[in-house]
Design a protein around this motif. Structure first.
Motif, PDB file in Angstrom:
ATOM      1  N   LEU A 177      38.161  56.611  23.244  1.00 60.82           N
ATOM      2  CA  LEU A 177      36.912  56.407  23.978  1.00 60.82           C
ATOM      3  C   LEU A 177      36.688  57.471  25.044  1.00 60.82           C
ATOM      4  O   LEU A 177      35.555  57.811  25.363  1.00 60.82           O
TER       5      LEU A 177
ATOM      6  N   ARG B 183      30.426  57.883  13.961  1.00 61.23           N
ATOM      7  CA  ARG B 183      31.229  58.112  15.158  1.00 61.23           C
ATOM      8  C   ARG B 183      30.987  57.019  16.192  1.00 61.23           C
ATOM      9  O   ARG B 183      31.894  56.553  16.847  1.00 61.23           O
ATOM     10  N   GLN B 184      29.711  56.594  16.316  1.00 61.70           N
ATOM     11  CA  GLN B 184      29.383  55.550  17.259  1.00 61.70           C
ATOM     12  C   GLN B 184      30.024  54.231  16.824  1.00 61.70           C
ATOM     13  O   GLN B 184      30.463  53.447  17.663  1.00 61.70           O
ATOM     14  N   ASP B 185      30.080  54.001  15.526  1.00 59.92           N
ATOM     15  CA  ASP B 185      30.697  52.799  14.993  1.00 59.92           C
ATOM     16  C   ASP B 185      32.185  52.757  15.356  1.00 59.92           C
ATOM     17  O   ASP B 185      32.706  51.715  15.751  1.00 59.92           O
TER      18      ASP B 185
ATOM     19  N   HIS C 134      33.611  54.261  17.923  1.00 57.78           N
ATOM     20  CA  HIS C 134      33.702  54.025  19.370  1.00 57.78           C
ATOM     21  C   HIS C 134      33.450  52.554  19.697  1.00 57.78           C
ATOM     22  O   HIS C 134      34.135  51.985  20.546  1.00 57.78           O
ATOM     23  N   GLN C 135      32.491  51.936  19.030  1.00 51.23           N
ATOM     24  CA  GLN C 135      32.187  50.531  19.283  1.00 51.23           C
ATOM     25  C   GLN C 135      33.351  49.646  18.858  1.00 51.23           C
ATOM     26  O   GLN C 135      33.724  48.709  19.567  1.00 51.23           O
ATOM     27  N   LYS C 136      33.952  49.934  17.710  1.00 50.43           N
ATOM     28  CA  LYS C 136      35.095  49.140  17.246  1.00 50.43           C
ATOM     29  C   LYS C 136      36.281  49.294  18.192  1.00 50.43           C
ATOM     30  O   LYS C 136      36.988  48.327  18.470  1.00 50.43           O
TER      31      LYS C 136
ATOM     32  N   ALA D 205      36.103  49.945  21.416  1.00 50.12           N
ATOM     33  CA  ALA D 205      35.757  49.191  22.628  1.00 50.12           C
ATOM     34  C   ALA D 205      35.921  47.690  22.394  1.00 50.12           C
ATOM     35  O   ALA D 205      36.448  46.973  23.262  1.00 50.12           O
ATOM     36  N   ASP D 206      35.483  47.207  21.242  1.00 48.44           N
ATOM     37  CA  ASP D 206      35.628  45.780  20.914  1.00 48.44           C
ATOM     38  C   ASP D 206      37.094  45.381  20.827  1.00 48.44           C
ATOM     39  O   ASP D 206      37.484  44.303  21.280  1.00 48.44           O
ATOM     40  N   THR D 207      37.911  46.237  20.250  1.00 46.03           N
ATOM     41  CA  THR D 207      39.338  45.953  20.124  1.00 46.03           C
ATOM     42  C   THR D 207      40.003  45.907  21.496  1.00 46.03           C
ATOM     43  O   THR D 207      40.819  45.028  21.772  1.00 46.03           O
TER      44      THR D 207
END
Length: 106
Positions: free
Chosen positions: A41, A2-4, A6-8, A10-12
């Motif tokens: 997010l 799930r964190q992965d 969210h990180q992707k 945010a990066d996008t």
């Protein structure tokens, strides 16, 4: 995992090139892609405290089943409403584009 996700997301959102690519890959406008990722997010999972309370050994199976069903039903209804809205916007954009093309062809 799930964190992965969210990180992707945010990066996008942080990169216009990635956001454009995400929109193209998913057949949507850049603005729709931005809204989708921002929403991902903004809606976090259940807090650890709530999860501990619900799944405590002190809670009955009926309580846990009711809570899980209520959350799943709310989430499905909320997502279905969002999807309907996104489809409506897409259909309106296609209709507008068709109207412009028809006028140009005259």
């Amino acid at each position: 995992m799930r964190q992965d996700i969210h990180q992707k997301a945010a990066d996008t959102l942080a990169s216009e090139a990635r956001l454009d690519a995400f929109a193209v890959l998913n057949g949507m406008t850049v603005e729709m892609a931005r809204q989708l990722l921002e929403r991902l997010l903004a809606n976090p999972d259940m807090t650890d405290e709530a999860r501990d309370y619900i799944f405590s050994s002190e809670r009955s199976d009926e309580f846990r089943g009711y809570t899980a069903g209520e959350e799943a039903g709310y989430q499905r209804g909320h997502e279905a409403g969002f999807a309907k809205g996104a489809c409506l916007v897409l259909l309106m954009a296609v209709a507008g584009l068709a109207g412009i093309l028809l006028k140009a062809g005259r």
